[in-house]
Design an enzyme around this catalytic site. Structure first.
Site, PDB file in Angstrom:
ATOM      1  N   GLU A 267       0.879  -1.107  -0.104  1.00 37.41           N
ATOM      2  CA  GLU A 267       0.124  -0.189   0.052  1.00 37.41           C
ATOM      3  C   GLU A 267       0.720   1.282  -0.053  1.00 37.41           C
ATOM      4  O   GLU A 267       0.400   2.199   0.571  1.00 37.41           O
ATOM      5  CB  GLU A 267      -0.871   0.096   1.275  1.00 37.41           C
ATOM      6  CG  GLU A 267      -0.176   0.026   2.603  1.00 37.41           C
ATOM      7  CD  GLU A 267      -0.005  -1.186   3.343  1.00 37.41           C
ATOM      8  OE1 GLU A 267       0.308  -2.021   2.680  1.00 37.41           O
ATOM      9  OE2 GLU A 267       0.265  -0.963   4.519  1.00 37.41           O
ATOM     10  N   ASN A 268       2.042   1.273  -0.500  1.00 34.72           N
ATOM     11  CA  ASN A 268       2.860   2.619  -0.450  1.00 34.72           C
ATOM     12  C   ASN A 268       1.920   3.677  -0.902  1.00 34.72           C
ATOM     13  O   ASN A 268       1.103   3.656  -1.819  1.00 34.72           O
ATOM     14  CB  ASN A 268       3.855   2.352  -1.550  1.00 34.72           C
ATOM     15  CG  ASN A 268       4.497   1.098  -1.568  1.00 34.72           C
ATOM     16  OD1 ASN A 268       5.204   0.864  -0.570  1.00 34.72           O
ATOM     17  ND2 ASN A 268       4.403   0.320  -2.418  1.00 34.72           N
ATOM     18  N   GLU A 301      -5.516  -2.515  -0.699  1.00 34.10           N
ATOM     19  CA  GLU A 301      -4.360  -1.723  -0.611  1.00 34.10           C
ATOM     20  C   GLU A 301      -4.939  -0.133  -1.013  1.00 34.10           C
ATOM     21  O   GLU A 301      -4.298   0.762  -0.056  1.00 34.10           O
ATOM     22  CB  GLU A 301      -3.507  -1.880  -1.767  1.00 34.10           C
ATOM     23  CG  GLU A 301      -2.934  -3.368  -1.985  1.00 34.10           C
ATOM     24  CD  GLU A 301      -2.532  -3.977  -0.599  1.00 34.10           C
ATOM     25  OE1 GLU A 301      -2.043  -3.045   0.319  1.00 34.10           O
ATOM     26  OE2 GLU A 301      -2.491  -5.316  -0.462  1.00 34.10           O
TER      27      GLU A 301
HETATM   28  N1  TRP Z   1       1.157  -4.386   3.926  1.00 37.59           N
HETATM   29  C1  TRP Z   1       0.949  -5.334   2.695  1.00 37.59           C
HETATM   30  C2  TRP Z   1      -0.365  -5.471   2.851  1.00 37.59           C
HETATM   31  O1  TRP Z   1      -1.176  -6.198   3.676  1.00 37.59           O
HETATM   32  C3  TRP Z   1       1.460  -6.631   2.779  1.00 37.59           C
HETATM   33  C4  TRP Z   1       3.112  -6.624   2.972  1.00 37.59           C
HETATM   34  C5  TRP Z   1       3.841  -6.697   4.084  1.00 37.59           C
HETATM   35  C6  TRP Z   1       4.035  -6.886   1.911  1.00 37.59           C
HETATM   36  N2  TRP Z   1       5.156  -7.043   3.710  1.00 37.59           N
HETATM   37  C7  TRP Z   1       5.158  -7.062   2.455  1.00 37.59           C
HETATM   38  C8  TRP Z   1       3.728  -7.255   0.847  1.00 37.59           C
HETATM   39  C9  TRP Z   1       6.201  -7.505   1.711  1.00 37.59           C
HETATM   40  C10 TRP Z   1       4.804  -7.408  -0.103  1.00 37.59           C
HETATM   41  C11 TRP Z   1       6.222  -7.510   0.489  1.00 37.59           C
HETATM   42  O2  TRP Z   1      -1.275  -5.189   2.003  1.00 37.59           O
HETATM   43 ZN    ZN Z   2      -2.422  -4.872   4.388  1.00 40.47          ZN
END
Ligand code: TRP
Ligand code: ZN
Length: 864
Positions: A267-268, A301
């Protein structure tokens, strides 16, 4: 027993300390080059005013960085004043101004040798980043923790035609682009992408009139496969405005599809990066399931923009603050877009197969863990899915209106902050006036609660007595009672509903009673109102009654599911057991019932997986035999098919969806029911050629795959597989399906040799996580009878590949070790073989911290 002593330090929630220095603004200049990218960072920092005056050392995390230069306020920091180790950099307090200052550092990194896919890496010629959880420290020295939030300006230099970062584009020219993100964010939300990319564009006008440019960036040639993702994005944006009152907050929103990616998507801020599998779809290449995943992951996301980005986590122990809530939101969204009942059933199937299994073994941990070695190992079903269930319970307890008020308060009170579960629960206490002290245990107590019910009917009084208990889990031998909302209905003997409501359990034993003239039939835990294992007294007749009469679609399905689980378990242990006529009759009645949604019928006619039966038998204290379960499941399929008889060909033909393929829920539901009918017909008459005929005639991937799956499962797939390969050999995502269908569905007799042969192929590009998971992952967690082959060859196959993958990609390796999480439930031979396989992995020299934490948790004897 072998113990793996991980050398890496244990990080504890109890040890949290605020950052000693804050970073308010980050200016980055990144000069791209595959082997030697230069990163110049200017960090505008200041001592944290919330801390006592005495000066602190200045500490930065940093990994695999070559430090070129470092300066504070333009003054070079001499090398001998920098304490540099493999984990970071420390500048002694005397050299650090106790007022705002500028830290400047230049580092060199090598994206083209970064196979871990964390930090800045390359995927087929394209630069991209993954910084959650702790990847930013592989880009520059930084206080890499989510409670340090800054605005970012990023200048990218290089020869890539497209260069992207977070926020708004503020300038570009030949060989450079500059981006400014005005919203303070933690560094795990930083992103940079560069390469030869094409955008599919659209726009969205927010309800306050902001015009947002939407872009989905893909490789040239993939543009025609972005339509559904774009549509899902626009629906997500509208839904978040309507249901949560949340608008988007930048001039543009970008999504990039990347082929090499450790998870689903990220979700950047303003620049979501996706595994291409969750963006690209066309009727010819993607199945209905793929479309549904794309819709929910795009939504997930996007929803993070508010739940995760605007309001983020104080530290990584609070991961469920953003993930549980965002999963809950994406589930609500999908329920609104499709059938809520069907969505709920699918979510519970997933919860039980992933989270309950996790909770039942050595990897059990609370929704908010209290310690970790490698945080990447805690992106789990417990944090995500159980985290979402906890929010669903909260909403049920306070009611939808108060839930909405609490969420408004959350956004208003905490916008721009890095928060904790305490902050989250406080908004609910303030909005509802309830004391949530006991409810909070759902966040700290691991394990799946067991709920027993006793019924009585005497002198006009009907009563239900519930007793709850939670079995011990690693590090938590004793459990306290939880607040458990039990949605219920009482039915009369004709199946009409007498009353319904929600019972709130808080005590270890609790009794509820009703004045009744005749004994009702209870329908308990409707909608799966709490993530517990309900042990209800039932026989085939009682379940058939609910399967026929319950007005709650979840419990209607559940009655059939509970019976199938129990029946397959008994059939696997005793060849003389057969399906009860009441059960088969109830299934026939259901198949005939035109008032039911085809998608629901498809689920109700489906059987639990071998893995689910393994868990159920283990729960009942039996050592499961995966081969016998597989065979029993087959026999039950045949019995159900025979019971449906003449209805089946009609069910198959009538659910043929005319016209061009459309991915909507109604059409997908009919295709699912048709596939289920084909499955039953094929179980009854594998030679009849129906699956072959559908495979040949299909004009979409959904029908092609459902036919291919059946052919493979019945050991008749050779020709179809060859034909499929000839058509799709150059399409990576489609060939992933080709690998996965064989790895997960090849019958036990030939499963191991099949995966071994697949692994020898040229196109088994094992460094690509999707391909690795399609073969090794699909086999280990989708083909129980093959993986648990008596010879132990299945375990060896998986462990050999994990040993090979670990030095290349520790995160994906660690994740796949979870297939061994059930080792304790099996009989002595399998148990020993699984443990030996794990010990072999544990014994590898230079095992990654990711994998070593996992094998150490898996092997440790501190488990029930
Ligand atoms: N935050 C992301 C989500 O839930 C998932 C995520 C965490 C992630 N660490 C990551 C994705 C490493 C790719 C690589 O949507
Ligand atoms: Zn997430």
């Amino acid at each position: 027993m072998a113990r793996v002593d991980a050398e890496a330090p244990v990080i504890r929630l109890a040890d949290y300390l605020p950052p000693t220095y804050l970073t308010d603004r980050v200016e980055l200049t990144v000069r791209l080059s595959p082997g030697a990218t230069r990163v110049r960072a200017r960090l505008h920092m200041r001592p944290n005013p919330a801390l006592p005056e005495d000066p602190h050392d200045l500490h930065f995390e940093g990994r695999a960085l070559k430090l070129i230069s470092a300066a504070i306020d333009g003054q070079t920091v001499p090398r001998n004043a920098q304490a540099l180790d493999g984990e970071g950099l420390r500048i002694p307090a005397e050299l650090v101004p106790q007022r705002p200052f500028v830290w400047e550092a230049e580092t060199e990194i090598s994206p083209d040798t970064n196979t871990a896919l964390e930090g800045l890496y390359m995927s087929r010629g394209m630069y991209c980043t993954q910084c959650e959880a702790q990847g930013f420290r592989k880009i520059t020295f930084f206080p890499d923790r989510p409670d340090v939030m800054a605005t970012y300006k990023v200048r990218i230099e290089g020869d890539a035609p497209v260069m992207l970062s977070n926020g708004n584009l503020i300038g570009s020219g030949p060989g450079w682009a500059e981006w400014e993100d005005p919203h303070p964010k933690p560094c795990y939300l930083f992103a940079l992408v560069a390469g030869d990319l094409r955008a599919v564009e659209d726009s969205f006008t927010t309800r306050s009139g902001r015009e947002v440019l939407l872009q989905i960036w893909v490789r040239p040639g993939d543009e025609p496969r972005c339509g559904y993702a774009m549509d899902a994005l626009k629906r997500s944006m509208a839904w978040d405005e309507e249901v949560y009152g949340r608008e988007y907050d930048l001039d543009r929103f970008m999504i990039v599809a990347v082929d090499d990616f450790n998870m689903g998507a990220m979700e950047n801020k303003g620049l979501n990066i996706f595994n291409s599998k969750y963006v690209l779809a066309s009727p010819e290449t993607a199945t209905d399931t793929d479309y549904a995943f794309i819709e929910s992951i795009i939504a997930h996301e996007y929803f993070h923009n508010w739940t995760g980005n605007r309001i983020t986590c104080r530290d990584w122990f609070q991961l469920c603050l953003k993930e549980g809530l965002t999963v809950f939101r994406d589930q609500q969204f999908s329920a609104d877009q499709r059938s809520a009942a069907v969505k709920r059933i699918e979510d519970v199937i997933r919860l039980r197969s992933a989270q309950f299994r996790e909770d039942a073994g050595p990897l059990a941990h609370p929704v908010r863990p209290e310690e970790y070695i490698e945080i990447n190992n805690f992106y789990t079903a417990t944090v995500y899915e159980k985290g979402a269930e906890v929010i669903g319970m909260l909403r049920r307890l306070v009611g939808p209106e108060t839930y909405a008020k609490a969420l408004d308060l959350y956004f208003q009170r905490h916008d721009g902050e890095a928060c904790t579960i305490e902050d989250w629960l406080k908004v609910f206490e303030d909005a509802s006036g309830r004391d949530l002290t006991q409810f909070k245990r759902w966040y700290s107590q691991a394990g799946t609660p067991r709920l027993k019910v006793r019924e009585s009917f005497e002198a006009g009084e009907y009563s239900l007595t519930f007793s709850q208990s939670t079995p011990p889990t690693p590090g938590q031998p004793v459990k306290a009672p939880l607040v458990i909302p039990v949605a219920y209905g009482l039915l009369d003997r004709e199946g009409a509903e007498i009353e319904s409501g929600v019972l709130e359990l808080t005590n270890p034993v609790q009794r509820f009673s009703w004045a009744m003239t005749e004994q009702p039939v209870p329908s308990l835990l409707r909608g799966f109102s709490a993530p517990v294992i309900l042990e209800r007294p039932s026989d085939a007749a009682g379940r058939a009654f609910l399967l026929g009469h319950d007005s709650d679609p979840f419990n209607k399905w559940e009655a059939g599911r509970a019976h199938a689980l129990d029946l397959i378990g008994r059939m696997s242990r005793d060849a003389g057991v057969t399906a009860e006529p009441e059960y088969l009759d109830a299934l026939s009645a259901l198949a005939e019932d035109d008032s039911l949604d085809p998608a629901f019928k498809a689920l109700a006619l489906g059987l639990p997986s071998v893995e689910d039966v393994i868990s159920a038998l283990a729960e009942a204290g039996h050592a499961p035999d995966p081969g016998a379960i597989h065979a029993a499941r087959r026999r039950l399929e045949v019995a159900i098919a025979a019971g449906l008889g003449e209805m089946l060909p009609a069910l198959y033909q009538d659910n043929d969806v005319p016209g061009p393929y459309l991915p909507d829920a109604a059409a997908a539901g009919r295709r699912a029911l048709r596939a289920r009918a084909l499955g039953l017909l094929t179980a009854l008459e594998p030679e009849a050629g129906r699956a072959e005929a559908q495979f040949a005639a299909a004009d979409n991937m959904t029908e092609r795959m459902s036919a291919l799956s059946l052919l493979v499962a019945h050991g008749r797939g050779a020709e179809a597989l060859a034909e499929f390969e000839a058509v799709w050999s150059s399409d990576r995502l489609v060939m992933d399906k080709w690998f996965a269908v064989q790895a997960s569905l090849t019958p036990p007799e030939t499963a191991v040799e099949t995966v071994q042969a697949l692994a020898r192929r040229q196109d088994f590009d094992w460094k690509n996580p999707n391909r690795f998971r399609s073969l090794v992952g699909a086999f280990a967690s989708g083909n129980a009878a093959g993986f648990h082959a008596e010879s132990g060859a299945g375990y060896d196959f998986v462990i050999d590949w994990l040993i090979r993958l670990d030095p290349v990609n520790p995160q994906t390796t660690a994740r796949l070790t979870t297939a061994f999480g059930t080792w304790r439930v099996f009989g002595a031979e399998r148990r020993d073989a699984m443990r030996a396989a794990l010990e072999r992995l544990a014994g590898q020299p230079d095992l990654s911290k990711d994998a070593s934490e996992m094998v150490s948790r898996l092997l440790t004897d501190d488990t029930p």
